[in-house]
Design a protein around this motif. Structure first.
Motif, PDB file in Angstrom:
ATOM      1  N   VAL A 147       0.873  -1.168   0.000  1.00  0.00           N
ATOM      2  CA  VAL A 147       0.000   0.000   0.000  1.00  0.00           C
ATOM      3  C   VAL A 147       0.913   1.222   0.000  1.00  0.00           C
ATOM      4  O   VAL A 147       1.707   1.409   0.919  1.00  0.00           O
ATOM      5  N   VAL A 148       0.822   2.020  -1.059  1.00  0.00           N
ATOM      6  CA  VAL A 148       1.722   3.152  -1.240  1.00  0.00           C
ATOM      7  C   VAL A 148       0.908   4.427  -1.416  1.00  0.00           C
ATOM      8  O   VAL A 148      -0.299   4.393  -1.662  1.00  0.00           O
ATOM      9  N   GLU A 149       1.586   5.537  -1.273  1.00  0.00           N
ATOM     10  CA  GLU A 149       0.992   6.824  -1.602  1.00  0.00           C
ATOM     11  C   GLU A 149       1.284   7.127  -3.061  1.00  0.00           C
ATOM     12  O   GLU A 149       2.406   6.923  -3.541  1.00  0.00           O
ATOM     13  N   ALA A 150       0.287   7.587  -3.784  1.00  0.00           N
ATOM     14  CA  ALA A 150       0.485   7.937  -5.181  1.00  0.00           C
ATOM     15  C   ALA A 150       1.342   9.191  -5.277  1.00  0.00           C
ATOM     16  O   ALA A 150       1.014  10.223  -4.690  1.00  0.00           O
ATOM     17  N   THR A 151       2.450   9.092  -5.992  1.00  0.00           N
ATOM     18  CA  THR A 151       3.315  10.243  -6.227  1.00  0.00           C
ATOM     19  C   THR A 151       3.756  10.231  -7.686  1.00  0.00           C
ATOM     20  O   THR A 151       3.652   9.203  -8.381  1.00  0.00           O
ATOM     21  N   ALA A 152       4.286  11.360  -8.125  1.00  0.00           N
ATOM     22  CA  ALA A 152       4.755  11.457  -9.512  1.00  0.00           C
ATOM     23  C   ALA A 152       5.957  10.562  -9.763  1.00  0.00           C
ATOM     24  O   ALA A 152       6.266  10.245 -10.915  1.00  0.00           O
ATOM     25  N   ASP A 153       6.639  10.157  -8.696  1.00  0.00           N
ATOM     26  CA  ASP A 153       7.829   9.320  -8.846  1.00  0.00           C
ATOM     27  C   ASP A 153       7.506   7.832  -8.951  1.00  0.00           C
ATOM     28  O   ASP A 153       8.394   7.031  -9.255  1.00  0.00           O
ATOM     29  N   GLN A 164      -1.964  -1.824 -10.212  1.00  0.00           N
ATOM     30  CA  GLN A 164      -2.201  -0.786  -9.214  1.00  0.00           C
ATOM     31  C   GLN A 164      -3.685  -0.449  -9.164  1.00  0.00           C
ATOM     32  O   GLN A 164      -4.313  -0.223 -10.197  1.00  0.00           O
ATOM     33  N   ARG A 165      -4.221  -0.402  -7.950  1.00  0.00           N
ATOM     34  CA  ARG A 165      -5.646  -0.107  -7.771  1.00  0.00           C
ATOM     35  C   ARG A 165      -5.810   0.974  -6.698  1.00  0.00           C
ATOM     36  O   ARG A 165      -5.217   0.873  -5.627  1.00  0.00           O
ATOM     37  N   PRO A 166      -6.627   2.013  -6.952  1.00  0.00           N
ATOM     38  CA  PRO A 166      -6.897   3.008  -5.900  1.00  0.00           C
ATOM     39  C   PRO A 166      -7.523   2.346  -4.682  1.00  0.00           C
ATOM     40  O   PRO A 166      -8.368   1.453  -4.809  1.00  0.00           O
ATOM     41  N   ARG A 272      -4.404  13.106  -0.483  1.00  0.00           N
ATOM     42  CA  ARG A 272      -3.423  12.124  -0.934  1.00  0.00           C
ATOM     43  C   ARG A 272      -4.130  10.813  -1.234  1.00  0.00           C
ATOM     44  O   ARG A 272      -5.118  10.449  -0.585  1.00  0.00           O
ATOM     45  N   GLN A 273      -3.617  10.109  -2.207  1.00  0.00           N
ATOM     46  CA  GLN A 273      -4.233   8.873  -2.688  1.00  0.00           C
ATOM     47  C   GLN A 273      -3.423   7.669  -2.244  1.00  0.00           C
ATOM     48  O   GLN A 273      -2.217   7.599  -2.492  1.00  0.00           O
ATOM     49  N   PHE A 274      -4.082   6.735  -1.562  1.00  0.00           N
ATOM     50  CA  PHE A 274      -3.461   5.453  -1.234  1.00  0.00           C
ATOM     51  C   PHE A 274      -3.742   4.483  -2.383  1.00  0.00           C
ATOM     52  O   PHE A 274      -4.865   4.429  -2.898  1.00  0.00           O
ATOM     53  N   VAL A 275      -2.736   3.719  -2.748  1.00  0.00           N
ATOM     54  CA  VAL A 275      -2.858   2.780  -3.865  1.00  0.00           C
ATOM     55  C   VAL A 275      -2.427   1.393  -3.400  1.00  0.00           C
ATOM     56  O   VAL A 275      -1.418   1.245  -2.709  1.00  0.00           O
ATOM     57  N   ARG A 276      -3.204   0.391  -3.781  1.00  0.00           N
ATOM     58  CA  ARG A 276      -2.861  -1.007  -3.502  1.00  0.00           C
ATOM     59  C   ARG A 276      -2.149  -1.575  -4.720  1.00  0.00           C
ATOM     60  O   ARG A 276      -2.643  -1.457  -5.844  1.00  0.00           O
ATOM     61  N   VAL A 277      -0.981  -2.183  -4.507  1.00  0.00           N
ATOM     62  CA  VAL A 277      -0.153  -2.645  -5.623  1.00  0.00           C
ATOM     63  C   VAL A 277       0.259  -4.098  -5.418  1.00  0.00           C
ATOM     64  O   VAL A 277       0.656  -4.487  -4.310  1.00  0.00           O
ATOM     65  N   VAL A 278       0.175  -4.888  -6.480  1.00  0.00           N
ATOM     66  CA  VAL A 278       0.693  -6.261  -6.495  1.00  0.00           C
ATOM     67  C   VAL A 278       1.432  -6.461  -7.811  1.00  0.00           C
ATOM     68  O   VAL A 278       1.369  -5.623  -8.713  1.00  0.00           O
ATOM     69  N   ARG A 279       2.148  -7.571  -7.927  1.00  0.00           N
ATOM     70  CA  ARG A 279       2.747  -7.911  -9.219  1.00  0.00           C
ATOM     71  C   ARG A 279       1.641  -8.293 -10.203  1.00  0.00           C
ATOM     72  O   ARG A 279       0.689  -8.976  -9.838  1.00  0.00           O
ATOM     73  N   PRO A 293     -10.178  -7.752   0.285  1.00  0.00           N
ATOM     74  CA  PRO A 293     -11.469  -7.281   0.813  1.00  0.00           C
ATOM     75  C   PRO A 293     -11.338  -6.641   2.195  1.00  0.00           C
ATOM     76  O   PRO A 293     -12.093  -5.715   2.521  1.00  0.00           O
ATOM     77  N   LEU A 294     -10.399  -7.119   2.986  1.00  0.00           N
ATOM     78  CA  LEU A 294     -10.178  -6.527   4.304  1.00  0.00           C
ATOM     79  C   LEU A 294      -9.647  -5.099   4.157  1.00  0.00           C
ATOM     80  O   LEU A 294     -10.083  -4.192   4.880  1.00  0.00           O
ATOM     81  N   LEU A 295      -8.726  -4.897   3.227  1.00  0.00           N
ATOM     82  CA  LEU A 295      -8.203  -3.558   2.977  1.00  0.00           C
ATOM     83  C   LEU A 295      -9.299  -2.638   2.456  1.00  0.00           C
ATOM     84  O   LEU A 295      -9.412  -1.482   2.873  1.00  0.00           O
ATOM     85  N   ASP A 296     -10.127  -3.161   1.550  1.00  0.00           N
ATOM     86  CA  ASP A 296     -11.222  -2.360   0.999  1.00  0.00           C
ATOM     87  C   ASP A 296     -12.217  -1.967   2.083  1.00  0.00           C
ATOM     88  O   ASP A 296     -12.743  -0.848   2.094  1.00  0.00           O
ATOM     89  N   SER A 297     -12.494  -2.882   3.006  1.00  0.00           N
ATOM     90  CA  SER A 297     -13.421  -2.596   4.099  1.00  0.00           C
ATOM     91  C   SER A 297     -12.865  -1.513   5.021  1.00  0.00           C
ATOM     92  O   SER A 297     -13.592  -0.595   5.436  1.00  0.00           O
ATOM     93  N   LEU A 298     -11.588  -1.610   5.340  1.00  0.00           N
ATOM     94  CA  LEU A 298     -10.949  -0.581   6.176  1.00  0.00           C
ATOM     95  C   LEU A 298     -10.976   0.764   5.460  1.00  0.00           C
ATOM     96  O   LEU A 298     -11.231   1.812   6.081  1.00  0.00           O
TER      97      LEU A 298
END
Length: 307
Positions: A147-153, A164-166, A272-279, A293-298
């Motif tokens: 779980v990362v913060e969306a940045t230009a980098d 990557q999913r918001p 600020r936007q949190f993004v969920r990322v996997v391979r 689903p647990l992350l989405d619920s939180l």
């Protein structure tokens, strides 16, 4: 016959642009990486790298091969996910999660606790890491979900290595001392802050960039009185009446009666936007499929609070 492990080396060089950096990401020596690339060039019958200053550059043939290597990695991740789904119903193995400090405290730690209770045979490891490092960990398979913060980098959404999913939009709030004239209001319009002295982060800090961009969009340049990176340091400066600050709604501050948090209104308020990322290809892995689903619920609960 092309050794698929050598394609992994090619992908790392494409990402990091130097043999040394690619070797570090793969836990190999630079000489081992160079040897693998020489052999891959022999296997394909064409040069794959060319010098470019202190870096290396992929040849046109290497970029053709890279497109297929990315697809093969995606297919392999899908294969691993489908194989894991054929095992007994109880989740097992290890799920590795990574995120920056707020992501750990707000999302990953509570999700890990819930999943551990629901699936005691699954080992869950949580690791704190800044967004750029999270992408490195995912790329070299040292973590499974971040779980990362969306940045230009960050890598672009089009990057084939990641899905990557918001997850959550975290609006900033106004932080003032209790005696400030704006402290008693139910909300404050962003443009009302134009004449205030500000406490902001250092240049390059993602929160500072969001705040300055919002001020610019609102038509003013903030008068920066003090700079601090840590939220508790920001809070201390504000509590002593030395300026105002904007802080994310999820930021945890030490309890201080001298501080007041007030919601902001207006289209200019920073978020600020949190993004969920996997391979890419791993989204349907049973362990990842169980934690998302647990992350989405939180995220939904925090959205309700922030709204």
């Amino acid at each position: 016959m092309i050794d698929l492990r050598r394609l992994t080396v090619l992908r790392a060089i494409a990402r990091y642009s130097t043999v040394t950096a690619a070797a570090g990401s793969l836990h190999l020596t630079p000489s081992a990486v160079s040897q693998q690339m020489r052999q891959l060039s022999r296997d394909t019958g064409t040069p794959l790298l060319e010098p470019h200053g202190r870096r290396v550059r992929l040849t046109p043939a290497a970029r053709v091969l890279l497109r297929h290597a990315d697809r093969m990695e995606d297919y392999w991740q899908q294969a691993e996910a489908e194989l894991a789904a054929t095992r007994p119903a109880a989740l097992s193995g290890t799920l590795r999660l990574a995120g920056f400090p707020t992501a750990v405290s707000v999302f990953l730690a509570p999700a890990a606790a819930q999943l551990r209770h629901a699936s005691p045979t699954l080992t869950i490891e949580v690791r704190e890491a800044e967004p750029a490092h999270c992408f490195d960990l995912l790329f070299c398979a040292d973590t499974d979900l971040a779980v990362v913060e969306a940045t230009a980098d960050n890598p672009p959404l089009s990057d084939a290595a990641f899905a990557q999913r918001p997850l959550f939009e975290d609006p900033f709030e106004l932080l003032t001392c209790a005696s400030h004239p704006l402290a008693g209001r139910p909300s404050v319009a962003f443009h009302d802050l134009a004449e205030e002295p500000w406490v902001v982060g250092f240049p390059g800090d993602s929160a500072r960039q969001l705040i300055l961009a919002a001020c610019n969009s609102a038509g003013f340049s903030p008068a920066i009185a003090h700079q601090a990176r840590d939220w508790s340091a920001v809070a201390s400066l504000v509590a002593h009446g030395l300026g105002i600050a904007l802080i994310p709604s999820t930021a945890t501050l030490p309890p201080q009666p001298q501080l007041v948090r007030t919601p902001l209104t207006g289209s200019n308020r920073p978020t600020r936007q949190f993004v969920r990322v996997v391979r890419s290809g791993s989204e349907q892995h049973p362990a990842i499929d169980a934690v998302t689903p647990l992350l989405d619920s939180l995220a939904a609960k925090h959205t309700d609070r922030a709204g």
